[in-house]
Design an enzyme around this catalytic site. Sequence first.
Site, short mmCIF file in Angstrom:
data_model
loop_
_atom_site.label_atom_id
_atom_site.label_comp_id
_atom_site.label_asym_id
_atom_site.label_seq_id
_atom_site.Cartn_x
_atom_site.Cartn_y
_atom_site.Cartn_z
N ILE A 7 -37.14 -18.97 -13.69
CA ILE A 7 -37.11 -17.58 -13.26
C ILE A 7 -35.77 -17.00 -13.72
O ILE A 7 -34.75 -17.69 -13.73
CB ILE A 7 -37.32 -17.42 -11.74
CG1 ILE A 7 -36.33 -18.24 -10.93
CG2 ILE A 7 -38.74 -17.78 -11.35
CD1 ILE A 7 -36.44 -18.06 -9.43
N ASN A 9 -33.56 -14.97 -12.62
CA ASN A 9 -32.37 -14.80 -11.78
C ASN A 9 -31.80 -16.12 -11.26
O ASN A 9 -30.84 -16.12 -10.49
CB ASN A 9 -32.65 -13.85 -10.61
CG ASN A 9 -33.70 -14.38 -9.66
OD1 ASN A 9 -34.50 -15.22 -10.03
ND2 ASN A 9 -33.69 -13.86 -8.44
N CYS A 10 -32.33 -17.26 -11.70
CA CYS A 10 -31.84 -18.57 -11.29
C CYS A 10 -30.56 -18.92 -12.07
O CYS A 10 -30.55 -18.85 -13.31
CB CYS A 10 -32.91 -19.63 -11.54
SG CYS A 10 -32.37 -21.33 -11.28
N ASP A 11 -29.50 -19.26 -11.38
CA ASP A 11 -28.23 -19.56 -12.03
C ASP A 11 -28.34 -20.74 -13.00
O ASP A 11 -27.74 -20.72 -14.08
CB ASP A 11 -27.14 -19.86 -11.00
CG ASP A 11 -26.70 -18.60 -10.26
OD1 ASP A 11 -26.93 -17.48 -10.77
OD2 ASP A 11 -26.14 -18.74 -9.15
N LYS A 14 -30.01 -19.62 -16.10
CA LYS A 14 -29.07 -18.82 -16.90
C LYS A 14 -28.14 -19.72 -17.70
O LYS A 14 -27.86 -19.46 -18.87
CB LYS A 14 -28.25 -17.90 -16.00
CG LYS A 14 -29.04 -16.75 -15.42
CD LYS A 14 -28.17 -15.93 -14.47
CE LYS A 14 -28.96 -14.86 -13.77
NZ LYS A 14 -28.14 -14.10 -12.82
#
Length: 114
Positions: A7, A9-11, A14
């Site tokens: 996903i 927005n998952c750190d 990223k």
Amino acid sequence: MTTLYGISNCDTVKKARKWLEQANVDYTFHDFRKDGLDRQQVEKWVSALGWESLVNKRSTTWKGLDDDAKAQLNDSTVVAVILDQPTLIKRPLLDQAGEISVGFKVADYEQRFA
């Protein structure tokens, strides 16, 4: 072909995306919350990893499942649960020419893409 699933927005996703881009790895990103998943994909992942490795038991989604649902999970029942709650998947999931792995560690990615 390399596909990174997760996903946006998952750190950890990223970090993995940044590493792949800096290493000039040609990959496709598939956001399973936005782009969805199909049964065949999830069955392939469960077969390759086993549901215990695929499911993130530290996730908010896991913690939100009732105890009965958790107790009844197995390789065949988990597919429907994941399709309903894709954020149960440990992130990121990397599919590199059919070789599947979950999570992100720089050393692992360096070895895979050496």
